[in-house]
Write a protein that holds these residues in place. Structure first.
Motif, PDB file in Angstrom:
ATOM      1  N   MET A   1     -10.760  -3.361 -11.190  1.00  0.00           N
ATOM      2  CA  MET A   1      -9.724  -4.334 -11.422  1.00  0.00           C
ATOM      3  C   MET A   1     -10.279  -5.728 -11.177  1.00  0.00           C
ATOM      4  SD  MET A   1      -6.432  -2.741  -9.644  1.00  0.00           S
ATOM      5  CE  MET A   1      -6.175  -1.014  -9.746  1.00  0.00           C
ATOM      6  N   THR A   2      -9.828  -6.635 -11.962  1.00  0.00           N
ATOM      7  CA  THR A   2     -10.283  -8.002 -11.763  1.00  0.00           C
ATOM      8  C   THR A   2      -9.344  -8.703 -10.800  1.00  0.00           C
ATOM      9  OG1 THR A   2      -8.989  -8.871 -13.581  1.00  0.00           O
ATOM     10  CG2 THR A   2     -11.204  -8.076 -14.107  1.00  0.00           C
ATOM     11  N   SER A   3      -9.866  -9.714 -10.133  1.00  0.00           N
ATOM     12  CA  SER A   3      -9.034 -10.447  -9.190  1.00  0.00           C
ATOM     13  C   SER A   3      -8.076 -11.384  -9.919  1.00  0.00           C
ATOM     14  CB  SER A   3      -9.916 -11.238  -8.227  1.00  0.00           C
ATOM     15  OG  SER A   3     -10.668 -12.174  -8.951  1.00  0.00           O
ATOM     16  N   GLN A   4      -8.212 -11.508 -11.233  1.00  0.00           N
ATOM     17  CA  GLN A   4      -7.353 -12.377 -12.014  1.00  0.00           C
ATOM     18  C   GLN A   4      -6.093 -11.665 -12.496  1.00  0.00           C
ATOM     19  OE1 GLN A   4      -8.110 -15.581 -12.194  1.00  0.00           O
ATOM     20  NE2 GLN A   4      -9.932 -15.132 -11.004  1.00  0.00           N
ATOM     21  N   ALA A   5      -6.005 -10.355 -12.306  1.00  0.00           N
ATOM     22  CA  ALA A   5      -4.846  -9.605 -12.780  1.00  0.00           C
ATOM     23  C   ALA A   5      -3.585 -10.057 -12.050  1.00  0.00           C
ATOM     24  CB  ALA A   5      -5.068  -8.111 -12.572  1.00  0.00           C
ATOM     25  N   LEU A   6      -2.479 -10.108 -12.769  1.00  0.00           N
ATOM     26  CA  LEU A   6      -1.218 -10.547 -12.188  1.00  0.00           C
ATOM     27  C   LEU A   6      -0.691  -9.526 -11.185  1.00  0.00           C
ATOM     28  CD1 LEU A   6       1.015 -12.666 -12.208  1.00  0.00           C
ATOM     29  CD2 LEU A   6       2.108 -11.391 -14.041  1.00  0.00           C
ATOM     30  N   ARG A   8      -1.957  -6.729  -8.999  1.00  0.00           N
ATOM     31  CA  ARG A   8      -3.114  -6.077  -8.404  1.00  0.00           C
ATOM     32  C   ARG A   8      -2.731  -5.658  -6.986  1.00  0.00           C
ATOM     33  NH1 ARG A   8      -4.213 -11.586  -8.489  1.00  0.00           N
ATOM     34  NH2 ARG A   8      -4.652 -12.469  -6.460  1.00  0.00           N
ATOM     35  N   PRO A   9      -3.471  -4.757  -6.391  1.00  0.00           N
ATOM     36  CA  PRO A   9      -3.105  -4.303  -5.046  1.00  0.00           C
ATOM     37  C   PRO A   9      -3.382  -5.377  -3.998  1.00  0.00           C
ATOM     38  CG  PRO A   9      -5.069  -3.176  -5.802  1.00  0.00           C
ATOM     39  CD  PRO A   9      -4.574  -4.004  -6.934  1.00  0.00           C
ATOM     40  N   ALA A  10      -2.524  -6.372  -3.935  1.00  0.00           N
ATOM     41  CA  ALA A  10      -2.637  -7.453  -2.963  1.00  0.00           C
ATOM     42  C   ALA A  10      -1.259  -8.085  -2.795  1.00  0.00           C
ATOM     43  CB  ALA A  10      -3.641  -8.491  -3.452  1.00  0.00           C
ATOM     44  N   ALA A  35       3.279   0.945  -1.301  1.00  0.00           N
ATOM     45  CA  ALA A  35       2.082   1.788  -1.187  1.00  0.00           C
ATOM     46  C   ALA A  35       0.971   1.261  -2.088  1.00  0.00           C
ATOM     47  CB  ALA A  35       2.424   3.233  -1.541  1.00  0.00           C
ATOM     48  N   TYR A  36       1.310   0.820  -3.292  1.00  0.00           N
ATOM     49  CA  TYR A  36       0.309   0.263  -4.203  1.00  0.00           C
ATOM     50  C   TYR A  36      -0.313  -1.006  -3.624  1.00  0.00           C
ATOM     51  CZ  TYR A  36      -1.812  -1.880  -8.284  1.00  0.00           C
ATOM     52  OH  TYR A  36      -2.700  -2.475  -9.136  1.00  0.00           O
ATOM     53  N   ILE A  37       0.511  -1.854  -3.039  1.00  0.00           N
ATOM     54  CA  ILE A  37      -0.014  -3.088  -2.448  1.00  0.00           C
ATOM     55  C   ILE A  37      -0.973  -2.762  -1.306  1.00  0.00           C
ATOM     56  CG2 ILE A  37       0.616  -5.132  -1.096  1.00  0.00           C
ATOM     57  CD1 ILE A  37       3.234  -5.224  -2.745  1.00  0.00           C
ATOM     58  N   LEU A  38      -0.597  -1.807  -0.472  1.00  0.00           N
ATOM     59  CA  LEU A  38      -1.410  -1.494   0.705  1.00  0.00           C
ATOM     60  C   LEU A  38      -2.661  -0.675   0.375  1.00  0.00           C
ATOM     61  CD1 LEU A  38       1.410  -0.665   3.266  1.00  0.00           C
ATOM     62  CD2 LEU A  38       0.055  -2.754   3.095  1.00  0.00           C
ATOM     63  N   TRP A  39      -2.529   0.323  -0.502  1.00  0.00           N
ATOM     64  CA  TRP A  39      -3.635   1.256  -0.731  1.00  0.00           C
ATOM     65  C   TRP A  39      -4.101   1.326  -2.171  1.00  0.00           C
ATOM     66  CZ3 TRP A  39       0.681   3.588   2.048  1.00  0.00           C
ATOM     67  CH2 TRP A  39       0.529   3.497   3.423  1.00  0.00           C
ATOM     68  N   GLY A  40      -3.667   0.417  -3.017  1.00  0.00           N
ATOM     69  CA  GLY A  40      -4.014   0.481  -4.437  1.00  0.00           C
ATOM     70  C   GLY A  40      -5.491   0.327  -4.716  1.00  0.00           C
ATOM     71  N   ASP A  41      -6.211  -0.408  -3.867  1.00  0.00           N
ATOM     72  CA  ASP A  41      -7.633  -0.591  -4.112  1.00  0.00           C
ATOM     73  C   ASP A  41      -8.428   0.680  -3.866  1.00  0.00           C
ATOM     74  OD1 ASP A  41      -7.040  -0.724  -1.452  1.00  0.00           O
ATOM     75  OD2 ASP A  41      -8.502  -2.298  -0.990  1.00  0.00           O
ATOM     76  N   ARG A  42      -7.825   1.659  -3.224  1.00  0.00           N
ATOM     77  CA  ARG A  42      -8.507   2.932  -2.960  1.00  0.00           C
ATOM     78  C   ARG A  42      -8.244   3.977  -4.043  1.00  0.00           C
ATOM     79  NH1 ARG A  42      -6.509   3.240   3.217  1.00  0.00           N
ATOM     80  NH2 ARG A  42      -7.342   1.240   3.857  1.00  0.00           N
ATOM     81  N   LEU A  43      -7.395   3.662  -5.014  1.00  0.00           N
ATOM     82  CA  LEU A  43      -7.008   4.650  -6.025  1.00  0.00           C
ATOM     83  C   LEU A  43      -8.189   5.109  -6.874  1.00  0.00           C
ATOM     84  CD1 LEU A  43      -3.568   3.303  -7.267  1.00  0.00           C
ATOM     85  CD2 LEU A  43      -4.009   5.291  -5.845  1.00  0.00           C
TER      86      LEU A  43
END
Length: 142
Positions: A1-6, A8-10, A35-43
């Motif tokens: 995922m790019t950090s520019q995505a609207l 994103r897990p953040a 859950a996506y915000i907290l752990w989405g980068d681990r998906l």
């Protein structure tokens, strides 16, 4: 995922708004967004691990002689033989790609280690040269 995505897990304004809207509409939606915000980068890693586990499980089933539990025979012997050969070829190709991926990961890890070693050696050489200039008092050369 790019950090520019609207989305994103953040903790971005968009994800916070979606989470609040989800809680207002139907609480499991808000919980899913949290859950996506907290752990989405681990998906991505989770999906890759599940895929590897499934491949190993199905491979062990084939090796034990159980065959493919979900595949049915069509009744056409020529087609079934061709399908078995193609599946075996694809399995061999998958194993070859997996080995290449592991080999590349090892290569990249070795490159990072060599780069880190080079940077550390350069730091130590600069530090040694600094010490040769004389004593240092309060962080300044005396």
């Amino acid at each position: 995922m790019t950090s520019q995505a609207l989305i994103r897990p953040a903790w971005t304004p968009a994800t916070i708004a979606l989470m609040i809207g989800g809680f207002m509409i139907f609480w499991p939606l808000g919980l899913a967004m949290l859950a996506y915000i907290l752990w989405g980068d681990r998906l991505e890693g989770f999906r890759r691990d599940v895929g590897r586990s499934t491949d190993r499980f199905m491979g062990s089933m084939r090796r034990t002689g159980m065959g493919q539990p979900f595949a049915t025979q069509t009744g056409n012997v020529a087609f079934d033989d061709w399908r078995e050969k193609e599946l075996a070829r694809l399995d061999a190709e998958r194993r070859r790609l997996h080995d290449a991926e592991a080999e590349f990961a090892s290569y990249a890890r070795e490159l990072r280690r060599a780069k880190d070693q080079e940077e550390f050696d350069r730091f130590m050489a600069e530090r040694r040269n600094r010490r040769d200039d004389g004593p240092i008092v309060d962080g300044q050369p005396a």
